[in-house]
Design an enzyme around this catalytic site. Structure first.
Site, PDB file in Angstrom:
ATOM      1  CG  ASN A  83      -1.819   1.139   1.356  1.00  0.00           C
ATOM      2  OD1 ASN A  83      -1.755   2.064   0.536  1.00  0.00           O
ATOM      3  ND2 ASN A  83      -2.669   1.133   2.352  1.00  0.00           N
ATOM      4  CE  LYS A 129      -0.366   2.536   6.576  1.00  0.00           C
ATOM      5  NZ  LYS A 129      -1.753   2.886   6.414  1.00  0.00           N
ATOM      6  NE  ARG A 156      -5.973   1.933  -0.309  1.00  0.00           N
ATOM      7  CZ  ARG A 156      -5.954   3.077   0.360  1.00  0.00           C
ATOM      8  NH1 ARG A 156      -4.858   3.467   0.961  1.00  0.00           N
ATOM      9  NH2 ARG A 156      -7.022   3.816   0.429  1.00  0.00           N
ATOM     10  CG  HIS A 168     -12.588   3.945   2.843  1.00  0.00           C
ATOM     11  ND1 HIS A 168     -13.287   5.051   3.281  1.00  0.00           N
ATOM     12  CD2 HIS A 168     -11.293   4.184   3.169  1.00  0.00           C
ATOM     13  CE1 HIS A 168     -12.465   5.913   3.845  1.00  0.00           C
ATOM     14  NE2 HIS A 168     -11.233   5.417   3.775  1.00  0.00           N
ATOM     15  CG  ASN A 216      -6.902   9.578  10.644  1.00  0.00           C
ATOM     16  OD1 ASN A 216      -7.306  10.364  11.505  1.00  0.00           O
ATOM     17  ND2 ASN A 216      -5.772   8.907  10.743  1.00  0.00           N
ATOM     18  NE  ARG A 274      -9.530  12.870   3.966  1.00  0.00           N
ATOM     19  CZ  ARG A 274      -9.452  11.581   3.651  1.00  0.00           C
ATOM     20  NH1 ARG A 274     -10.297  11.061   2.787  1.00  0.00           N
ATOM     21  NH2 ARG A 274      -8.531  10.811   4.187  1.00  0.00           N
ATOM     22  N   GLY A 289     -14.708   3.273  14.212  1.00  0.00           N
ATOM     23  CA  GLY A 289     -15.812   2.306  14.235  1.00  0.00           C
ATOM     24  C   GLY A 289     -15.510   1.095  15.113  1.00  0.00           C
ATOM     25  CD  GLU A 290     -11.494  -2.158  13.291  1.00  0.00           C
ATOM     26  OE1 GLU A 290     -10.507  -2.437  13.987  1.00  0.00           O
ATOM     27  OE2 GLU A 290     -11.470  -2.154  12.044  1.00  0.00           O
ATOM     28  CD  GLU A 339      -8.826  -0.911   3.972  1.00  0.00           C
ATOM     29  OE1 GLU A 339      -8.297  -0.667   5.068  1.00  0.00           O
ATOM     30  OE2 GLU A 339      -9.161  -0.018   3.173  1.00  0.00           O
TER      31      GLU A 339
HETATM   32  P1  ADP Z   1      -6.845   5.722   8.685  1.00  0.00           P
HETATM   33  O1  ADP Z   1      -7.978   6.318   7.897  1.00  0.00           O
HETATM   34  O2  ADP Z   1      -5.643   6.614   8.773  1.00  0.00           O
HETATM   35  O3  ADP Z   1      -6.535   4.279   8.328  1.00  0.00           O
HETATM   36  P2  ADP Z   1      -7.739   4.587  11.205  1.00  0.00           P
HETATM   37  O4  ADP Z   1      -8.699   3.608  10.670  1.00  0.00           O
HETATM   38  O5  ADP Z   1      -6.468   4.059  11.809  1.00  0.00           O
HETATM   39  O6  ADP Z   1      -7.392   5.723  10.178  1.00  0.00           O
HETATM   40  O7  ADP Z   1      -8.513   5.461  12.311  1.00  0.00           O
HETATM   41  C1  ADP Z   1      -7.908   6.476  13.018  1.00  0.00           C
HETATM   42  C2  ADP Z   1      -8.937   7.081  13.965  1.00  0.00           C
HETATM   43  O8  ADP Z   1      -9.354   6.090  14.895  1.00  0.00           O
HETATM   44  C3  ADP Z   1      -8.398   8.249  14.772  1.00  0.00           C
HETATM   45  O9  ADP Z   1      -9.336   9.312  14.828  1.00  0.00           O
HETATM   46  C4  ADP Z   1      -8.247   7.646  16.143  1.00  0.00           C
HETATM   47  O10 ADP Z   1      -8.401   8.596  17.153  1.00  0.00           O
HETATM   48  C5  ADP Z   1      -9.402   6.673  16.181  1.00  0.00           C
HETATM   49  N1  ADP Z   1      -9.176   5.684  17.248  1.00  0.00           N
HETATM   50  C6  ADP Z   1      -8.229   4.727  17.326  1.00  0.00           C
HETATM   51  N2  ADP Z   1      -8.303   4.085  18.531  1.00  0.00           N
HETATM   52  C7  ADP Z   1      -9.317   4.682  19.228  1.00  0.00           C
HETATM   53  C8  ADP Z   1      -9.880   4.503  20.521  1.00  0.00           C
HETATM   54  N3  ADP Z   1      -9.414   3.573  21.358  1.00  0.00           N
HETATM   55  N4  ADP Z   1     -10.920   5.293  20.863  1.00  0.00           N
HETATM   56  C9  ADP Z   1     -11.393   6.239  20.033  1.00  0.00           C
HETATM   57  N5  ADP Z   1     -10.899   6.469  18.803  1.00  0.00           N
HETATM   58  C10 ADP Z   1      -9.875   5.701  18.396  1.00  0.00           C
END
Ligand code: ADP
Length: 400
Positions: free
Chosen positions: A7, A14, A91, A180, A211, A241, A332-333, A384
């Protein structure tokens, strides 16, 4: 069979090496600051010590040489020789309208990715650099392109067209693409497995909140709507954004701030959670500030959960209901409060969250709706890279 997944970003790379027997990750890593002083590689072996390597790396070709060296090195390696790598999956962010599926890379595919550079000026050149570097370093090893846009190509015209003169679609392919896709495909597929029902019979709303964030409406396994657009700016409010704004706001910024490049920077890099809170783009920082009563941090989170809720309800409307809502990616996770507040008020459409199951759940697959909820709500960690490895395996085996 060993498959390397790449990626490539504009200054980063990555990678993950999979043993497809058992779909196990053997090693993974990140190269940062490619072409910028202070490059750094972090190489992680699943069994074995991690390696950090510092020292300038001028371009992606050099970065890939270093990665291949680490994968085979005496103290850092996980494979005996480069001959063990059967194929490479890349990717690729933008495949335009041409690719609704992953493809084996050949010169015509490279030309098509080049043609889409105007739609993804930061990403596609980096993805191409990765492909070219692999062709140089591993000649004869097949490369597969897996597009972020591909899964969304099943959207009907009423979902992907903008209400601007049709000639701009005909001439310049101005339309919604959304991104995505690999994640939405993986998560909707996994949601169907968790429900134990064929995906063809299900209406699923996938919420990739990181993000960068997007939601998708997946009806019978096909994407019928998705929240990003021709660019990665629209949809819900993101880290930096803006998400959806009136086009007049964009035009106003162009005039007010002296040009399109500056306006684009504002909408891409200075808006979203960062722009509203004035604190950070990272939800963890915003959530802690909100917990201490910071009003703008509270506002940023409220804007986020309100926009997620609106998309969920509108996608249920588009599909005539929903069987499942699946949350994935960093927010989301991991953020139980974003999940809870995004779903609050959706009881009218059969969504009932079980707060005992939701609270504290981080990074693990689980159903978080109550047993009598008509719509099943789930957390499904996205993968992914595995999806790219699977497509790469499928395509290279087909050819063999
Ligand atoms: P990217 O789009 O860069 O792949 P990620 O999927 O890694 O981003 O998501 C990053 C976001 O997830 C950030 O806003 C981060 O604060 C949030 N995040 C990660 N861990 C937690 C957590 N434990 N609680 C709340 N938000 C989290």
């Amino acid at each position: 069979m060993k498959i390397l997944v790449l990626n490539c970003g504009s200054s980063s790379l990555k990678y993950q090496l999979f043993d497809m027997q058992g779909e196990a990750v053997m090693a993974k890593g990140l190269v940062e600051r490619i072409g910028i002083a202070g490059s750094r590689v972090k190489h992680v072996r699943v069994s074995g010590k991690d390696t950090i390597r510092e020292g300038d790396i001028p371009d992606h070709t050099e970065a890939i040489k270093i990665v291949l060296g680490l994968l085979t090195g005496a103290d850092t390696g996980v494979i005996a020789s480069l001959g063990d790598i059967s194929a490479v999956g890349h990717r690729v962010v933008h495949g335009g309208e041409k690719y609704a599926k992953s493809v084996m890379v050949d010169s015509s595919v490279i030309a098509s990715i080049e043609e889409c550079i105007y739609l993804a000026p930061l990403h596609n050149p980096a993805n191409l650099a990765g492909i070219h570097a692999m062709q140089t370093s591993l000649p004869g090893v097949p490369n597969v392109a897996v597009f972020d846009t591909a899964f969304h190509q099943t959207m009907p015209p009423e979902a992907f067209l903008y209400g601007v003169p049709y000639k701009y679609y005909e001439k310049d392919k101005v339309r919604r693409y959304s991104f995505h896709g690999t994640s939405h495909m993986f998560v909707s597929g996994r949601a169907a497995e968790v429900l134990g029902r064929p995906i063809e019979s299900l209406k699923i709303i996938t919420c990739h909140l990181g993000n960068g964030s997007s939601l998708a409406a997946v009806d019978g396994g096909r994407c019928v709507d998705a929240s990003m657009g021709m660019s990665t700016v629209p949809g819900i409010i993101m880290g930096t954004r803006s998400g959806d704004v009136d086009s007049a706001v964009a035009l106003y910024l162009v005039e007010r701030e002296g040009g399109a490049a500056r306006a684009s920077d504002i909408l891409n890099k200075e808006s979203g959670l960062l722009g509203i809170s004035g604190l950070s783009s990272d939800l963890r920082d915003i959530e802690s500030a909100a917990a201490e009563g910071n009003e703008r941090a509270c506002l940023a989170v409220n804007m986020l959960t309100r926009s997620v809720k609106k998309y969920i309800a509108s996608y249920a409307a588009v599909m005539g209901g929903a069987d499942a809502i699946a949350f994935t990616a960093g927010i989301g996770e991991n953020s139980d409060s974003v999940r809870r507040d995004s779903l609050a008020g959706l009881e009218f459409m059969g969504v009932k969250i079980d707060e005992a199951k939701n609270k504290g759940l981080r990074g693990k697959e689980a159903v978080i709706s109550s047993s009598d909820s008509r719509v099943k709500v789930m957390v499904i960690p996205t993968n992914e890279e595995l999806m790219i490895a699977r497509d790469t395996l499928k395509l290279t085996q087909k050819k063999a």
